[in-house]
Scaffold this motif. Structure first.
Motif, short mmCIF file in Angstrom:
data_model
loop_
_atom_site.label_atom_id
_atom_site.label_comp_id
_atom_site.label_asym_id
_atom_site.label_seq_id
_atom_site.Cartn_x
_atom_site.Cartn_y
_atom_site.Cartn_z
N ALA A 78 5.70 -22.18 -16.38
CA ALA A 78 6.77 -22.64 -15.48
C ALA A 78 7.51 -21.44 -14.88
CB ALA A 78 7.74 -23.55 -16.22
N SER A 79 7.66 -20.37 -15.66
CA SER A 79 8.31 -19.17 -15.13
C SER A 79 7.46 -18.55 -14.03
CB SER A 79 8.51 -18.12 -16.22
OG SER A 79 9.19 -18.67 -17.30
N SER A 80 6.15 -18.53 -14.25
CA SER A 80 5.26 -17.95 -13.24
C SER A 80 5.22 -18.81 -11.99
CB SER A 80 3.84 -17.82 -13.80
OG SER A 80 3.84 -17.01 -14.95
N VAL A 81 5.05 -20.12 -12.18
CA VAL A 81 4.97 -21.02 -11.02
C VAL A 81 6.29 -20.99 -10.22
CG1 VAL A 81 4.76 -23.47 -10.33
CG2 VAL A 81 3.20 -22.51 -12.03
N GLY A 82 7.40 -20.77 -10.92
CA GLY A 82 8.71 -20.75 -10.25
C GLY A 82 9.10 -19.37 -9.74
N HIS A 83 8.17 -18.42 -9.75
CA HIS A 83 8.50 -17.04 -9.34
C HIS A 83 9.10 -17.02 -7.93
CE1 HIS A 83 8.58 -12.81 -9.24
NE2 HIS A 83 7.43 -12.58 -8.65
N LYS A 84 10.38 -16.64 -7.87
CA LYS A 84 11.13 -16.78 -6.62
C LYS A 84 10.62 -15.84 -5.52
CE LYS A 84 15.08 -19.19 -8.11
NZ LYS A 84 14.35 -19.82 -9.20
N LEU A 85 10.13 -14.66 -5.88
CA LEU A 85 9.79 -13.67 -4.85
C LEU A 85 8.47 -13.98 -4.14
CD1 LEU A 85 10.63 -10.31 -6.69
CD2 LEU A 85 12.13 -11.81 -5.38
N ALA A 86 7.65 -14.84 -4.73
CA ALA A 86 6.29 -15.04 -4.19
C ALA A 86 6.29 -15.78 -2.86
CB ALA A 86 5.42 -15.77 -5.21
N GLY A 87 7.31 -16.58 -2.60
CA GLY A 87 7.43 -17.28 -1.32
C GLY A 87 6.37 -18.35 -1.11
N HIS A 88 5.83 -18.91 -2.18
CA HIS A 88 4.78 -19.91 -2.06
C HIS A 88 5.40 -21.30 -1.96
CE1 HIS A 88 6.07 -19.51 -6.14
NE2 HIS A 88 5.41 -20.59 -6.53
N ASN A 89 4.57 -22.26 -1.58
CA ASN A 89 5.06 -23.62 -1.38
C ASN A 89 4.33 -24.56 -2.34
OD1 ASN A 89 5.30 -26.31 -0.27
ND2 ASN A 89 6.14 -25.33 1.55
N LEU A 90 5.09 -25.43 -3.00
CA LEU A 90 4.48 -26.30 -4.02
C LEU A 90 4.33 -27.75 -3.55
CD1 LEU A 90 6.33 -24.97 -7.22
CD2 LEU A 90 3.95 -24.55 -6.56
N ASP A 91 4.62 -28.01 -2.26
CA ASP A 91 4.63 -29.41 -1.78
C ASP A 91 3.31 -30.13 -1.99
OD1 ASP A 91 7.19 -29.00 -1.07
OD2 ASP A 91 6.86 -28.90 1.10
N ALA A 92 2.21 -29.39 -1.99
CA ALA A 92 0.89 -30.04 -2.13
C ALA A 92 0.57 -30.38 -3.60
CB ALA A 92 -0.19 -29.13 -1.56
N TYR A 93 1.51 -30.09 -4.49
CA TYR A 93 1.23 -30.25 -5.93
C TYR A 93 2.31 -31.10 -6.61
CZ TYR A 93 -1.50 -26.25 -4.42
OH TYR A 93 -2.34 -25.43 -3.71
N PRO A 94 2.32 -32.42 -6.33
CA PRO A 94 3.40 -33.27 -6.85
C PRO A 94 3.47 -33.32 -8.38
CG PRO A 94 1.66 -34.59 -5.80
CD PRO A 94 1.38 -33.17 -5.46
N ALA A 95 2.31 -33.29 -9.05
CA ALA A 95 2.34 -33.35 -10.52
C ALA A 95 2.93 -32.05 -11.08
CB ALA A 95 0.93 -33.58 -11.07
N VAL A 96 2.64 -30.95 -10.42
CA VAL A 96 3.21 -29.65 -10.84
C VAL A 96 4.74 -29.69 -10.63
CG1 VAL A 96 3.29 -27.16 -10.32
CG2 VAL A 96 1.07 -28.35 -10.41
N LEU A 97 5.16 -30.26 -9.51
CA LEU A 97 6.61 -30.35 -9.24
C LEU A 97 7.32 -31.23 -10.28
CD1 LEU A 97 6.66 -30.56 -5.34
CD2 LEU A 97 7.67 -28.75 -6.75
N ARG A 98 6.68 -32.35 -10.65
CA ARG A 98 7.30 -33.24 -11.66
C ARG A 98 7.39 -32.50 -13.01
NH1 ARG A 98 4.00 -37.07 -9.14
NH2 ARG A 98 2.45 -36.96 -10.79
N TRP A 99 6.33 -31.73 -13.33
CA TRP A 99 6.32 -30.94 -14.58
C TRP A 99 7.41 -29.85 -14.54
CZ3 TRP A 99 4.53 -25.73 -14.33
CH2 TRP A 99 4.33 -25.10 -15.57
N MET A 100 7.61 -29.24 -13.37
CA MET A 100 8.68 -28.24 -13.25
C MET A 100 10.04 -28.88 -13.53
SD MET A 100 7.57 -25.16 -12.50
CE MET A 100 8.74 -24.18 -11.55
N ASP A 101 10.24 -30.10 -13.04
CA ASP A 101 11.50 -30.82 -13.27
C ASP A 101 11.68 -31.13 -14.75
OD1 ASP A 101 12.59 -30.92 -10.84
OD2 ASP A 101 11.95 -32.96 -10.34
N ARG A 102 10.56 -31.41 -15.42
CA ARG A 102 10.59 -31.75 -16.85
C ARG A 102 11.06 -30.58 -17.71
NH1 ARG A 102 5.16 -33.58 -16.78
NH2 ARG A 102 5.72 -35.23 -15.36
N GLN A 103 10.97 -29.37 -17.23
CA GLN A 103 11.33 -28.19 -18.03
C GLN A 103 12.82 -28.13 -18.31
OE1 GLN A 103 8.65 -26.37 -18.92
NE2 GLN A 103 7.35 -27.49 -17.48
N LYS A 104 13.63 -28.82 -17.45
CA LYS A 104 15.09 -28.64 -17.52
C LYS A 104 15.69 -29.29 -18.77
CE LYS A 104 15.01 -28.21 -12.60
NZ LYS A 104 14.85 -29.00 -11.39
#
Ligand SMILES: N[C@@H](CCC(=O)N[C@@H](CS)C(=O)NCC(=O)O)C(=O)O
Length: 191
Positions: free
Chosen positions: A165-191
């Motif tokens: 989750a730290s790697s996927v959330g790396h702020k400097l990379a400037g990548h977009n996660l919109d194409a990965y809804p399950a990854v986004l839901r998992w990122m939300d689960r980390q909180k």
């Protein structure tokens, strides 16, 4: 306990996220990488590789973010290492995959898009950015497939989730996660 860290570093986020989650008392010591503090003799005495993060716990010193994760989990939350041989090896599989496959794309994108400019090292290399984005997309597609079927990457919540989750959330990379809804839901689960 002290963690030598830098807020821009995704590798430092691996232990930082775990420390916050477990509520461990830990002093955060920011190492100014732009000023080259990681190459000072007193820092090299802690980590001869001259990199953050470094954890100091009384008389023990660890570098490499995953070694730090392991130490903290052994001490405070052993269930995050996985339970039983299959689960422990599965956690290791994803931790290794992160450092070997996912994180290099994130680091390269962060370097090209943000750090190069900050360190006065020239313009972003657009060809390299395209190559790294392609490699990253393959990694994220794999995570998307796995996380479409389970809540946590290794089955149960584990160190692998904190690290990835730290790697996927790396702020400097400037990548977009919109194409990965399950990854986004998992990122939300980390909180
Ligand atoms: N594999 C190491 C990577 C550590 C690393 O590359 N840290 C970077 C920041 S993200 C660093 O300290 N760079 C300073 C330099 O290269 O001078 C880990 O997981 O801890």
């Amino acid at each position: 306990m002290k963690l030598y860290t830098n807020p821009m570093s995704a590798n430092c986020q691996h232990p930082t996220k775990l420390i916050e989650h477990l509520g461990i008392e830990c002093e955060m010591v920011v190492v100014d990488l732009q000023a080259g503090e990681q190459r000072r003799p007193e820092f090299l005495a802690l980590n001869p590789c001259g990199r953050v993060p470094v954890l100091v716990d009384e008389d023990v010193v660890f570098w490499e973010s995953h070694a730090i994760l392991h130490y903290l989990a052994e001490k405070h939350a052993p269930e995050l290492l996985g339970t039983g041989p299959v689960s422990r090896a599965r956690v290791q599989q994803w931790l290794s995959w992160n450092l070997a496959h996912l994180m290099p794309h994130m680091s390269a994108l962060g370097f090209e898009r943000r750090l190069k400019g900050m360190f006065g090292m020239g313009e972003p290399d657009e060809e390299r950015i395209a190559r790294e984005e392609k490699g990253l997309a393959k990694c994220l597609a794999l995570m998307e497939q796995v996380l479409s079927e389970k809540d946590w990457i290794a089955g149960e919540r584990s160190l692998a989730d904190f690290s990835l989750a730290s790697s996927v959330g790396h702020k400097l990379a400037g990548h977009n996660l919109d194409a990965y809804p399950a990854v986004l839901r998992w990122m939300d689960r980390q909180k």
